[in-house]
Design a protein around this motif. Structure first.
Motif, PDB file in Angstrom:
ATOM      1  N   ALA A  68      10.068 -17.260  14.244  1.00 34.06           N
ATOM      2  CA  ALA A  68      10.126 -18.696  14.502  1.00 34.06           C
ATOM      3  C   ALA A  68      10.090 -19.434  13.170  1.00 34.06           C
ATOM      4  O   ALA A  68       9.230 -19.167  12.329  1.00 34.06           O
ATOM      5  CB  ALA A  68       8.942 -19.122  15.368  1.00 34.06           C
ATOM      6  N   PHE A 100       8.341 -15.635  17.641  1.00 34.50           N
ATOM      7  CA  PHE A 100       8.300 -16.721  18.618  1.00 34.50           C
ATOM      8  C   PHE A 100       7.095 -16.565  19.549  1.00 34.50           C
ATOM      9  O   PHE A 100       6.444 -17.542  19.896  1.00 34.50           O
ATOM     10  CB  PHE A 100       9.594 -16.775  19.433  1.00 34.50           C
ATOM     11  N   ALA A 101       6.806 -15.334  19.941  1.00 31.83           N
ATOM     12  CA  ALA A 101       5.667 -15.104  20.832  1.00 31.83           C
ATOM     13  C   ALA A 101       4.358 -15.519  20.170  1.00 31.83           C
ATOM     14  O   ALA A 101       3.514 -16.172  20.792  1.00 31.83           O
ATOM     15  CB  ALA A 101       5.616 -13.641  21.251  1.00 31.83           C
ATOM     16  N   LYS A 102       4.183 -15.160  18.901  1.00 32.02           N
ATOM     17  CA  LYS A 102       2.954 -15.538  18.182  1.00 32.02           C
ATOM     18  C   LYS A 102       2.896 -17.046  17.962  1.00 32.02           C
ATOM     19  O   LYS A 102       1.831 -17.652  18.067  1.00 32.02           O
ATOM     20  CB  LYS A 102       2.844 -14.799  16.845  1.00 32.02           C
ATOM     21  N   ALA A 103       4.025 -17.665  17.663  1.00 29.22           N
ATOM     22  CA  ALA A 103       4.059 -19.116  17.479  1.00 29.22           C
ATOM     23  C   ALA A 103       3.708 -19.831  18.778  1.00 29.22           C
ATOM     24  O   ALA A 103       2.964 -20.818  18.773  1.00 29.22           O
ATOM     25  CB  ALA A 103       5.430 -19.554  16.972  1.00 29.22           C
ATOM     26  N   ARG A 104       4.214 -19.330  19.887  1.00 27.44           N
ATOM     27  CA  ARG A 104       3.891 -19.913  21.195  1.00 27.44           C
ATOM     28  C   ARG A 104       2.394 -19.781  21.474  1.00 27.44           C
ATOM     29  O   ARG A 104       1.730 -20.735  21.898  1.00 27.44           O
ATOM     30  CB  ARG A 104       4.695 -19.210  22.286  1.00 27.44           C
ATOM     31  N   ASP A 105       1.836 -18.600  21.211  1.00 26.32           N
ATOM     32  CA  ASP A 105       0.405 -18.385  21.418  1.00 26.32           C
ATOM     33  C   ASP A 105      -0.430 -19.247  20.483  1.00 26.32           C
ATOM     34  O   ASP A 105      -1.480 -19.767  20.870  1.00 26.32           O
ATOM     35  CB  ASP A 105       0.052 -16.911  21.203  1.00 26.32           C
ATOM     36  N   ALA A 155       0.435 -22.208  19.230  1.00 23.96           N
ATOM     37  CA  ALA A 155       0.481 -23.591  19.731  1.00 23.96           C
ATOM     38  C   ALA A 155      -0.476 -23.769  20.904  1.00 23.96           C
ATOM     39  O   ALA A 155      -1.200 -24.777  20.981  1.00 23.96           O
ATOM     40  CB  ALA A 155       1.907 -23.956  20.133  1.00 23.96           C
ATOM     41  N   ALA A 156      -0.506 -22.809  21.797  1.00 29.29           N
ATOM     42  CA  ALA A 156      -1.403 -22.897  22.955  1.00 29.29           C
ATOM     43  C   ALA A 156      -2.861 -22.870  22.510  1.00 29.29           C
ATOM     44  O   ALA A 156      -3.674 -23.681  22.977  1.00 29.29           O
ATOM     45  CB  ALA A 156      -1.123 -21.757  23.923  1.00 29.29           C
ATOM     46  N   PHE A 203       4.435 -26.917  21.366  1.00 27.11           N
ATOM     47  CA  PHE A 203       5.148 -25.879  20.626  1.00 27.11           C
ATOM     48  C   PHE A 203       6.139 -26.481  19.629  1.00 27.11           C
ATOM     49  O   PHE A 203       6.244 -26.033  18.493  1.00 27.11           O
ATOM     50  CB  PHE A 203       5.855 -24.949  21.617  1.00 27.11           C
TER      51      PHE A 203
END
Length: 68
Positions: free
Chosen positions: A4, A48-53, A55-56, A62
């Motif tokens: 990301a 992207f998965a780590k960036a999504r996590d 942000a959460a 995000f």
């Protein structure tokens, strides 16, 4: 894995705003604290998965992570 193109300074802002340490973020995301630090220093990019996590966990939209 697709990286990301997030902005390190925004990552740092979000982390500080949330009152989280680099170590706390790393533990939550199950990565090394050096990984989080290198994301913030724009030396590396999260997936992207780590960036999504991230942000959460930091409670920011995000899309904010991609701002200048």
């Amino acid at each position: 894995m697709v990286q990301a193109l997030v902005t390190g300074s925004v990552l740092r802002w979000a982390r500080l705003r949330a009152g989280a340490s680099v170590d706390a973020v790393a533990a939550k995301l199950k990565v090394d604290s050096q990984d989080v630090q290198s994301w913030e220093d724009d030396k590396d990019l999260p997936t992207f998965a780590k960036a999504r996590d991230l942000a959460a966990y930091l409670r920011v939209p995000f899309g904010y992570l991609f701002l200048d």
